[in-house]
Design a protein around this motif. Structure first.
Motif, short mmCIF file in Angstrom:
data_model
loop_
_atom_site.label_atom_id
_atom_site.label_comp_id
_atom_site.label_asym_id
_atom_site.label_seq_id
_atom_site.Cartn_x
_atom_site.Cartn_y
_atom_site.Cartn_z
N ARG A 38 0.84 -1.20 0.00
CA ARG A 38 0.00 0.00 0.00
C ARG A 38 0.88 1.25 0.00
NH1 ARG A 38 -3.19 -3.52 -0.60
NH2 ARG A 38 -5.00 -4.09 0.59
N GLY A 39 0.25 2.36 -0.20
CA GLY A 39 0.87 3.67 0.00
C GLY A 39 2.10 3.94 -0.85
N ALA A 40 3.10 4.53 -0.22
CA ALA A 40 4.31 4.98 -0.91
C ALA A 40 5.05 3.83 -1.58
CB ALA A 40 5.23 5.71 0.06
N ALA A 41 5.11 2.68 -0.93
CA ALA A 41 5.81 1.52 -1.52
C ALA A 41 5.11 1.08 -2.81
CB ALA A 41 5.87 0.37 -0.53
N HIS A 42 3.79 1.05 -2.79
CA HIS A 42 2.99 0.68 -3.95
C HIS A 42 3.21 1.67 -5.09
CE1 HIS A 42 -0.77 0.78 -6.36
NE2 HIS A 42 -0.67 -0.53 -6.26
N ASP A 43 3.12 2.96 -4.76
CA ASP A 43 3.27 4.01 -5.77
C ASP A 43 4.68 4.00 -6.38
OD1 ASP A 43 0.68 4.67 -5.12
OD2 ASP A 43 1.23 6.44 -3.94
N ALA A 44 5.70 3.78 -5.55
CA ALA A 44 7.08 3.77 -6.03
C ALA A 44 7.33 2.57 -6.96
CB ALA A 44 8.05 3.74 -4.85
N ARG A 45 6.78 1.41 -6.60
CA ARG A 45 6.96 0.22 -7.45
C ARG A 45 6.28 0.44 -8.79
NH1 ARG A 45 3.82 -2.99 -9.13
NH2 ARG A 45 2.27 -2.57 -7.55
N GLU A 46 5.05 0.96 -8.79
CA GLU A 46 4.34 1.22 -10.03
C GLU A 46 5.08 2.24 -10.89
OE1 GLU A 46 0.22 2.23 -9.42
OE2 GLU A 46 -0.34 0.11 -9.39
N ALA A 47 5.65 3.26 -10.27
CA ALA A 47 6.40 4.27 -11.02
C ALA A 47 7.63 3.65 -11.68
CB ALA A 47 6.81 5.42 -10.10
N ARG A 48 8.32 2.75 -10.97
CA ARG A 48 9.48 2.06 -11.56
C ARG A 48 9.04 1.18 -12.74
NH1 ARG A 48 10.48 1.21 -6.15
NH2 ARG A 48 10.12 -1.03 -6.35
N ALA A 49 7.93 0.49 -12.57
CA ALA A 49 7.42 -0.36 -13.66
C ALA A 49 7.06 0.49 -14.88
CB ALA A 49 6.20 -1.16 -13.19
N LYS A 50 6.43 1.62 -14.64
CA LYS A 50 6.03 2.49 -15.75
C LYS A 50 7.25 3.08 -16.46
CE LYS A 50 1.43 3.82 -14.29
NZ LYS A 50 0.54 4.97 -14.15
N ARG A 51 8.35 3.29 -15.74
CA ARG A 51 9.57 3.77 -16.39
C ARG A 51 10.12 2.72 -17.34
NH1 ARG A 51 10.45 6.32 -11.37
NH2 ARG A 51 11.84 4.68 -10.60
N VAL A 52 10.02 1.43 -16.97
CA VAL A 52 10.43 0.36 -17.88
C VAL A 52 9.54 0.39 -19.11
CG1 VAL A 52 10.59 -2.14 -18.18
CG2 VAL A 52 11.39 -1.09 -16.05
N CYS A 53 8.24 0.51 -18.91
CA CYS A 53 7.30 0.56 -20.03
C CYS A 53 7.55 1.77 -20.93
CB CYS A 53 5.86 0.60 -19.52
SG CYS A 53 5.33 -0.89 -18.65
N ALA A 54 7.93 2.90 -20.35
CA ALA A 54 8.12 4.13 -21.13
C ALA A 54 9.23 3.97 -22.16
CB ALA A 54 8.43 5.30 -20.20
N ARG A 55 10.21 3.13 -21.90
CA ARG A 55 11.31 2.95 -22.84
C ARG A 55 11.15 1.67 -23.68
NH1 ARG A 55 14.63 -0.97 -20.90
NH2 ARG A 55 14.65 -1.33 -18.67
N CYS A 56 10.01 1.03 -23.57
CA CYS A 56 9.79 -0.26 -24.23
C CYS A 56 9.41 -0.07 -25.70
CB CYS A 56 8.70 -1.04 -23.52
SG CYS A 56 8.47 -2.69 -24.21
N PRO A 57 10.07 -0.80 -26.60
CA PRO A 57 9.76 -0.67 -28.02
C PRO A 57 8.42 -1.31 -28.42
CG PRO A 57 11.38 -2.39 -27.73
CD PRO A 57 11.18 -1.74 -26.38
N VAL A 58 7.83 -2.10 -27.54
CA VAL A 58 6.56 -2.77 -27.87
C VAL A 58 5.46 -2.40 -26.89
CG1 VAL A 58 7.63 -4.67 -29.14
CG2 VAL A 58 7.27 -4.89 -26.66
N ARG A 59 5.52 -1.19 -26.38
CA ARG A 59 4.53 -0.75 -25.41
C ARG A 59 3.11 -0.80 -25.98
NH1 ARG A 59 4.27 5.09 -22.32
NH2 ARG A 59 2.38 4.59 -21.15
N GLU A 60 2.94 -0.35 -27.21
CA GLU A 60 1.59 -0.31 -27.80
C GLU A 60 0.99 -1.70 -27.98
OE1 GLU A 60 1.19 2.28 -31.16
OE2 GLU A 60 2.36 3.84 -30.17
N PRO A 61 1.71 -2.68 -28.55
CA PRO A 61 1.09 -4.01 -28.66
C PRO A 61 0.85 -4.64 -27.29
CG PRO A 61 3.27 -4.03 -29.67
CD PRO A 61 2.96 -2.62 -29.29
N CYS A 62 1.69 -4.33 -26.32
CA CYS A 62 1.51 -4.86 -24.96
C CYS A 62 0.22 -4.32 -24.36
CB CYS A 62 2.71 -4.47 -24.11
SG CYS A 62 2.59 -4.98 -22.39
#
Length: 101
Positions: A38-62
């Protein structure tokens, strides 16, 4: 590394985008929250995951795959399950054949 030999042969072309996904190099736990997170730990993990997605070459098909299959858990294509639910809107109820008015 994912064993692609287990993917369905006839539909293997539909999965090829996964071979180029940036998340293949990341820990799965980054994209799926552990029980009780929950809380800050949840938000921080999601933000890290989204940073991986932001640089992903197949984000749209995913993202398209996750929306098409109504993936219930995790970060897919840069969106969380709540964000995907908002995009899809509420599930439509299937009318029962024997419903009486």
């Amino acid at each position: 590394m994912t064993d692609t030999a287990r993917l369905p042969g006839a539909a293997g072309h539909a999965w090829q985008w996964q071979l180029r996904a940036a998340c293949r190099e990341a820990d799965d736990d980054l994209f799926y929250h552990p029980p009780g997170e929950r809380g800050a730990a949840h938000d921080a993990r999601e933000a890290r995951a989204k940073r991986v997605c932001a640089r992903c070459p197949v984000r749209e098909p995913c993202l398209a795959f996750s929306l098409r299959t109504r993936e219930a858990y995790g970060v897919w294509g840069g969106l969380t399950e709540d964000e995907r639910h908002a995009v899809l809107g509420p599930a439509r109820r299937t009318p029962r054949a024997h419903a009486r008015h």
